[in-house]
Design a protein around this motif. Structure first.
Motif, short mmCIF file in Angstrom:
data_model
loop_
_atom_site.label_atom_id
_atom_site.label_comp_id
_atom_site.label_asym_id
_atom_site.label_seq_id
_atom_site.Cartn_x
_atom_site.Cartn_y
_atom_site.Cartn_z
N LEU A 15 0.82 -1.21 0.00
CA LEU A 15 0.00 0.00 0.00
C LEU A 15 0.85 1.26 0.00
CD1 LEU A 15 -2.68 -1.01 2.64
CD2 LEU A 15 -2.86 -1.12 0.17
N THR A 16 0.27 2.34 -0.51
CA THR A 16 0.88 3.67 -0.43
C THR A 16 -0.11 4.60 0.25
OG1 THR A 16 -0.01 4.44 -2.54
CG2 THR A 16 2.11 3.26 -2.61
N GLU A 17 0.33 5.79 0.57
CA GLU A 17 -0.53 6.78 1.21
C GLU A 17 -1.78 7.07 0.37
OE1 GLU A 17 -1.56 8.61 4.49
OE2 GLU A 17 0.44 7.71 4.33
N ASP A 18 -1.67 6.92 -0.94
CA ASP A 18 -2.81 7.17 -1.84
C ASP A 18 -3.95 6.19 -1.60
OD1 ASP A 18 -1.30 9.18 -2.98
OD2 ASP A 18 -0.57 7.90 -4.60
N ASP A 19 -3.67 5.03 -1.00
CA ASP A 19 -4.69 4.00 -0.79
C ASP A 19 -5.60 4.28 0.40
OD1 ASP A 19 -3.91 2.34 -2.96
OD2 ASP A 19 -2.22 1.62 -1.76
N THR A 20 -5.21 5.20 1.30
CA THR A 20 -6.01 5.43 2.50
C THR A 20 -7.41 5.92 2.16
OG1 THR A 20 -5.10 7.65 2.77
CG2 THR A 20 -4.02 5.88 3.99
N ALA A 21 -7.53 6.80 1.18
CA ALA A 21 -8.86 7.31 0.80
C ALA A 21 -9.75 6.18 0.29
CB ALA A 21 -8.73 8.40 -0.25
N ALA A 22 -9.19 5.27 -0.50
CA ALA A 22 -9.98 4.15 -1.03
C ALA A 22 -10.42 3.22 0.10
CB ALA A 22 -9.17 3.39 -2.07
N ILE A 23 -9.57 3.03 1.10
CA ILE A 23 -9.93 2.18 2.23
C ILE A 23 -11.08 2.81 3.01
CG2 ILE A 23 -9.12 1.29 4.46
CD1 ILE A 23 -6.34 0.93 3.11
N ILE A 24 -10.97 4.11 3.30
CA ILE A 24 -12.03 4.82 4.03
C ILE A 24 -13.33 4.80 3.22
CG2 ILE A 24 -12.75 7.07 4.92
CD1 ILE A 24 -10.78 5.62 6.75
N GLU A 25 -13.24 4.98 1.91
CA GLU A 25 -14.43 4.91 1.05
C GLU A 25 -15.09 3.53 1.13
OE1 GLU A 25 -13.42 6.08 -2.94
OE2 GLU A 25 -12.67 8.02 -2.26
N THR A 26 -14.27 2.48 1.18
CA THR A 26 -14.81 1.13 1.29
C THR A 26 -15.59 0.97 2.60
OG1 THR A 26 -12.98 0.21 0.00
CG2 THR A 26 -14.19 -1.33 1.38
N LEU A 27 -15.04 1.53 3.69
CA LEU A 27 -15.71 1.43 4.98
C LEU A 27 -17.02 2.23 4.97
CD1 LEU A 27 -12.69 1.77 7.43
CD2 LEU A 27 -13.74 -0.30 6.53
N ALA A 28 -16.98 3.44 4.40
CA ALA A 28 -18.18 4.27 4.34
C ALA A 28 -19.27 3.60 3.50
CB ALA A 28 -17.84 5.64 3.78
N ALA A 29 -18.86 2.97 2.40
CA ALA A 29 -19.83 2.29 1.54
C ALA A 29 -20.50 1.12 2.27
CB ALA A 29 -19.15 1.79 0.26
N ALA A 30 -19.81 0.57 3.27
CA ALA A 30 -20.37 -0.53 4.05
C ALA A 30 -21.23 -0.03 5.21
CB ALA A 30 -19.25 -1.41 4.58
N ILE A 32 -20.22 2.13 7.68
CA ILE A 32 -19.47 2.39 8.90
C ILE A 32 -19.22 3.89 9.00
CG2 ILE A 32 -17.27 2.00 10.08
CD1 ILE A 32 -17.18 -0.74 8.66
N ASP A 33 -19.49 4.46 10.19
CA ASP A 33 -19.25 5.89 10.41
C ASP A 33 -17.74 6.12 10.46
OD1 ASP A 33 -19.19 8.55 11.12
OD2 ASP A 33 -19.87 8.20 13.18
N THR A 34 -17.20 6.78 9.45
CA THR A 34 -15.75 6.96 9.34
C THR A 34 -15.29 8.34 9.81
OG1 THR A 34 -16.01 7.71 7.05
CG2 THR A 34 -15.58 5.36 7.40
N SER A 35 -16.19 9.11 10.41
CA SER A 35 -15.85 10.48 10.80
C SER A 35 -14.74 10.52 11.85
CB SER A 35 -17.08 11.23 11.31
OG SER A 35 -17.63 10.57 12.44
N ALA A 36 -14.64 9.50 12.69
CA ALA A 36 -13.62 9.50 13.74
C ALA A 36 -12.53 8.46 13.50
CB ALA A 36 -14.28 9.26 15.10
N ILE A 37 -12.53 7.80 12.34
CA ILE A 37 -11.55 6.75 12.06
C ILE A 37 -10.45 7.30 11.17
CG2 ILE A 37 -11.18 4.51 10.96
CD1 ILE A 37 -14.01 3.77 11.71
N VAL A 38 -9.21 7.00 11.53
CA VAL A 38 -8.05 7.39 10.73
C VAL A 38 -7.38 6.13 10.22
CG1 VAL A 38 -5.81 8.53 10.77
CG2 VAL A 38 -7.69 9.46 12.12
#
Length: 172
Positions: A15-30, A32-38
């Protein structure tokens, strides 16, 4: 992706730093409240999760239900993970190692061909890695034959230290 590795320190991801947004998007699509998750990507190419809290407070996600939801969402989306075999160990973390890939399953013979070894050696290596069969299919002889996640085999092969490596010394 069913996989449990005994030594967390030796595993590297892609993984690279660019992948973090895609991971968070995956969680949001499922859902999951991602407002407090880093989601943080380490220099070894792994991603892990913490809470976004003020300095001085513990930011480790210790809520087992939330970690299970995160792992389930990433598993369903095909992300390559470490420490997730459908049930997280108590106090265990979930690390992401690689981007989703087409779900490809290999038999021990196919793993052997990829590694350039005999099938018995491939089965021994799979056992050392702690990689369990994803599922089983009947072979031509009618016997059950385990199938292993090809993405994890590739990641683990890339993470091997190589001949003559001093694995008893910390990386510098």
């Amino acid at each position: 992706m069913p996989y449990v590795q005994p030594s967390r320190a030796a595993i590297t991801g892609t993984l690279t730093e660019d992948d973090t947004a895609a991971i968070i998007e995956t969680l949001a699509a499922a859902g999951i409240d991602t407002s407090a998750i880093v989601c943080t990507v380490t220099t070894l190419g792994n991603a892990f999760f913490t809470y976004n809290v003020p300095k001085g407070q513990s930011n480790l996600i210790q809520d087992g239900d939330l970690l299970d939801q995160i792992a389930d969402a990433l598993d369903a989306a095909g992300w390559v993970m470490f420490g997730w075999d459908g049930q997280r160990e108590v106090g265990g973390l979930v690390d992401v190692l690689g981007r989703p890939t087409p779900h490809e399953l290999w038999t021990a013979d196919e793993v052997a061909a990829f590694l350039g070894v005999k099938p018995a050696s491939a089965r021994s290596q799979l056992s050392r890695w702690g990689l369990a069969a994803h599922d089983y299919q009947r072979s031509a002889s009618g016997r059950p034959q385990g199938r292993f996640d090809a993405g994890l085999v590739r990641v683990l092969t890339d993470a091997r230290p190589g001949q003559g490596a001093r694995t008893d010394r910390p990386r510098s």
